[in-house]
Design a protein around this motif. Structure first.
Motif, PDB file in Angstrom:
ATOM      1  N   PHE A  61      -3.922   6.216  -5.872  1.00  0.00           N
ATOM      2  CA  PHE A  61      -5.142   6.696  -5.225  1.00  0.00           C
ATOM      3  C   PHE A  61      -5.436   8.151  -5.572  1.00  0.00           C
ATOM      4  O   PHE A  61      -4.526   8.988  -5.699  1.00  0.00           O
ATOM      5  CB  PHE A  61      -5.018   6.543  -3.711  1.00  0.00           C
ATOM      6  CG  PHE A  61      -4.700   5.140  -3.276  1.00  0.00           C
ATOM      7  CD1 PHE A  61      -5.656   4.134  -3.386  1.00  0.00           C
ATOM      8  CD2 PHE A  61      -3.450   4.805  -2.776  1.00  0.00           C
ATOM      9  CE1 PHE A  61      -5.370   2.834  -3.007  1.00  0.00           C
ATOM     10  CE2 PHE A  61      -3.154   3.518  -2.389  1.00  0.00           C
ATOM     11  CZ  PHE A  61      -4.116   2.518  -2.500  1.00  0.00           C
ATOM     12  N   ARG A  63       2.073   1.814  -3.461  1.00  0.00           N
ATOM     13  CA  ARG A  63       1.009   2.273  -4.376  1.00  0.00           C
ATOM     14  C   ARG A  63       0.649   3.728  -4.101  1.00  0.00           C
ATOM     15  O   ARG A  63       0.296   4.461  -5.024  1.00  0.00           O
ATOM     16  CB  ARG A  63      -0.232   1.391  -4.246  1.00  0.00           C
ATOM     17  CG  ARG A  63      -0.057  -0.063  -4.593  1.00  0.00           C
ATOM     18  CD  ARG A  63       0.556  -0.278  -5.965  1.00  0.00           C
ATOM     19  NE  ARG A  63       0.509  -1.661  -6.366  1.00  0.00           N
ATOM     20  CZ  ARG A  63       1.375  -2.598  -5.957  1.00  0.00           C
ATOM     21  NH1 ARG A  63       2.354  -2.284  -5.119  1.00  0.00           N
ATOM     22  NH2 ARG A  63       1.272  -3.843  -6.385  1.00  0.00           N
ATOM     23  N   ILE A  70      -7.805  -0.580  -3.188  1.00  0.00           N
ATOM     24  CA  ILE A  70      -6.896  -1.389  -2.360  1.00  0.00           C
ATOM     25  C   ILE A  70      -7.158  -2.877  -2.561  1.00  0.00           C
ATOM     26  O   ILE A  70      -6.262  -3.706  -2.366  1.00  0.00           O
ATOM     27  CB  ILE A  70      -7.030  -1.005  -0.878  1.00  0.00           C
ATOM     28  CG1 ILE A  70      -6.576   0.447  -0.673  1.00  0.00           C
ATOM     29  CG2 ILE A  70      -6.215  -1.932   0.017  1.00  0.00           C
ATOM     30  CD1 ILE A  70      -6.700   0.950   0.751  1.00  0.00           C
ATOM     31  N   ASP A 119     -11.233   4.910  -3.646  1.00  0.00           N
ATOM     32  CA  ASP A 119      -9.884   4.540  -3.220  1.00  0.00           C
ATOM     33  C   ASP A 119      -9.898   3.308  -2.329  1.00  0.00           C
ATOM     34  O   ASP A 119      -8.998   2.464  -2.397  1.00  0.00           O
ATOM     35  CB  ASP A 119      -9.233   5.705  -2.474  1.00  0.00           C
ATOM     36  CG  ASP A 119      -8.651   6.743  -3.423  1.00  0.00           C
ATOM     37  OD1 ASP A 119      -8.443   6.423  -4.610  1.00  0.00           O
ATOM     38  OD2 ASP A 119      -8.420   7.881  -2.985  1.00  0.00           O
ATOM     39  N   TYR A 120     -10.923   3.184  -1.482  1.00  0.00           N
ATOM     40  CA  TYR A 120     -11.070   2.002  -0.625  1.00  0.00           C
ATOM     41  C   TYR A 120     -11.098   0.736  -1.483  1.00  0.00           C
ATOM     42  O   TYR A 120     -10.431  -0.248  -1.180  1.00  0.00           O
ATOM     43  CB  TYR A 120     -12.352   2.135   0.191  1.00  0.00           C
ATOM     44  CG  TYR A 120     -12.714   0.938   1.038  1.00  0.00           C
ATOM     45  CD1 TYR A 120     -12.354   0.877   2.382  1.00  0.00           C
ATOM     46  CD2 TYR A 120     -13.450  -0.132   0.509  1.00  0.00           C
ATOM     47  CE1 TYR A 120     -12.702  -0.213   3.174  1.00  0.00           C
ATOM     48  CE2 TYR A 120     -13.796  -1.223   1.283  1.00  0.00           C
ATOM     49  CZ  TYR A 120     -13.425  -1.261   2.618  1.00  0.00           C
ATOM     50  OH  TYR A 120     -13.762  -2.348   3.392  1.00  0.00           O
ATOM     51  N   VAL A 131       0.839  -1.206   0.000  1.00  0.00           N
ATOM     52  CA  VAL A 131       0.000   0.000   0.000  1.00  0.00           C
ATOM     53  C   VAL A 131       0.873   1.254   0.000  1.00  0.00           C
ATOM     54  O   VAL A 131       0.607   2.220  -0.723  1.00  0.00           O
ATOM     55  CB  VAL A 131      -0.948  -0.008   1.211  1.00  0.00           C
ATOM     56  CG1 VAL A 131      -1.669   1.338   1.338  1.00  0.00           C
ATOM     57  CG2 VAL A 131      -1.976  -1.132   1.081  1.00  0.00           C
ATOM     58  N   VAL A 165      -4.621  -4.519  -4.704  1.00  0.00           N
ATOM     59  CA  VAL A 165      -3.332  -4.672  -4.029  1.00  0.00           C
ATOM     60  C   VAL A 165      -3.369  -5.887  -3.111  1.00  0.00           C
ATOM     61  O   VAL A 165      -2.446  -6.714  -3.091  1.00  0.00           O
ATOM     62  CB  VAL A 165      -2.985  -3.403  -3.224  1.00  0.00           C
ATOM     63  CG1 VAL A 165      -1.654  -3.568  -2.497  1.00  0.00           C
ATOM     64  CG2 VAL A 165      -2.961  -2.180  -4.133  1.00  0.00           C
ATOM     65  N   MET A 189      -5.767   8.033   2.125  1.00  0.00           N
ATOM     66  CA  MET A 189      -5.410   6.622   2.208  1.00  0.00           C
ATOM     67  C   MET A 189      -4.258   6.400   3.182  1.00  0.00           C
ATOM     68  O   MET A 189      -4.222   5.392   3.898  1.00  0.00           O
ATOM     69  CB  MET A 189      -5.049   6.080   0.827  1.00  0.00           C
ATOM     70  CG  MET A 189      -6.236   5.923  -0.103  1.00  0.00           C
ATOM     71  SD  MET A 189      -7.515   4.778   0.528  1.00  0.00           S
ATOM     72  CE  MET A 189      -8.719   5.963   1.191  1.00  0.00           C
ATOM     73  N   ASP A 248      -4.559   4.161   6.518  1.00  0.00           N
ATOM     74  CA  ASP A 248      -3.604   3.088   6.771  1.00  0.00           C
ATOM     75  C   ASP A 248      -3.049   3.172   8.192  1.00  0.00           C
ATOM     76  O   ASP A 248      -2.929   2.156   8.880  1.00  0.00           O
ATOM     77  CB  ASP A 248      -2.464   3.167   5.754  1.00  0.00           C
ATOM     78  CG  ASP A 248      -1.547   1.961   5.811  1.00  0.00           C
ATOM     79  OD1 ASP A 248      -1.794   0.988   5.076  1.00  0.00           O
ATOM     80  OD2 ASP A 248      -0.594   1.984   6.611  1.00  0.00           O
TER      81      ASP A 248
END
Length: 320
Positions: free
Chosen positions: A63, A57, A152, A148-149, A54, A155, A69, A73
């Protein structure tokens, strides 16, 4: 956990992580203080892989709102770090995390089960609360970070595939393969994250109803803990010993060759060994850990038990 590892884990989370790189550092320190076969260490390695992915990324511009984000996190990781600190200090972590910490050394639990149980607790319980935390802090609606959620998910799918390949047993441990394959078919990261997003929406609608929010938080904690117990059902061989615990959690090791019992429909009153010809007499059954009220209490007081208050306060939900 040894005294040295406890001291290290406790000191490590005294200061909250403030950046994704801080989180990576905390996870590395946790891993360095635990034996590789420890169940928490297994999940921690997976979580470190995910967090590093993450982080990369975010740097690559995946994102739309990189700052949101990154904050999510950090807040998300903080819940796991506090569970580690609670256990290191001899306190109970939230109910959703208790199965993993209680069974972390069980010889009949496969490493892949530890990874799944940790993901279950962190995604289905911690993630919705962390999203609500993030939205409250940033003054935005959950819909503002929804795209954006979901980005993930891609990923996580990459990391999950690599972890499954690394942790699945080889041909020398075929007794694990079939039950693990079945277990993997009943739980997925994508489904868990979709369920977590539905929980986010529920918490957001209840943000002005503190009593309802507390009830939902307590019920969620307990129900996720129950699923964690199921994911950690011993599948492999143990030495048959019963290991007592002072906290009321009983971890019962499986008998040698611990094979899952076959499901059967029996007439009322018929015992497990009453098959004609004693067919069940030589079958090895896996003893399931006993679940106590302390693990799964989702009643009226579930949201206000020791530790529950702090969990609510950290989520931004009213605690009184």
């Amino acid at each position: 956990m040894t005294g040295t590892a406890m001291d290290r884990a406790t000191a490590m989370v005294v200061a909250e992580a403030s950046t994704v790189e801080d989180v990576v550092g905390r996870l590395r320190e946790i891993g360095a203080g635990l034996p590789p076969a420890d169940g928490v260490a297994v999940f921690n390695r997976l979580y470190l892989d995910v967090t590093e992915a993450v982080r990369d990324r975010i740097a690559d511009g995946l994102f739309a709102d990189a700052a949101a984000m990154a904050e999510l996190d950090v807040l998300f990781a903080g819940r796991y770090l506090r569970a580690v600190a609670a256990d290191a200090a001899g306190q109970e972590p939230p109910a959703c995390w208790r199965p993993l910490f209680a069974l972390r050394a069980h010889p009949g639990v496969h490493p892949l089960q530890f990874a799944l149980a940790g993901m279950n607790a962190h995604i289905q319980h911690d993630l919705p609360l962390a999203v609500v935390d993030t939205c409250r802090r940033r003054g935005c609606e959950p819909a503002g970070i929804e795209e954006d959620y979901h980005r993930i998910n891609g990923v996580l799918a990459e990391v999950e595939t690599a972890v499954r390949e690394r942790l699945m047993p080889g041909p020398d441990l075929l007794e694990y393969a079939e039950p693990l394959t079945h277990l993997l078919g009943t739980w997925s990261v994508e489904a868990a994250r979709e369920g977590a997003w539905s929980t986010v929406r529920a918490f957001w609608e209840l943000r002005r109803l503190p009593g309802a929010a507390r009830a939902l938080a307590g019920a969620l904690d307990g129900s996720v803990g129950l699923l964690g117990r199921a994911l950690l059902l011993p599948l492999g061989p143990g030495d048959g010993r019963d290991t007592g615990r002072s906290d009321g959690l009983r971890t019962t090791r499986t008998a040698p060759g611990g094979r899952l019992p076959e499901a059967r429909n029996r007439p009322p009153g018929e015992s497990a060994g009453a098959d004609s010809g004693g067919a069940d007499a030589d079958r090895t059954h896996v003893a399931r850990p006993r679940i106590t009220n302390a693990d799964t209490d989702t009643g009226a007081g579930a949201g206000t038990a020791p530790g529950g208050q702090a969990q609510l306060e950290c989520s931004g939900l009213p605690s009184a």
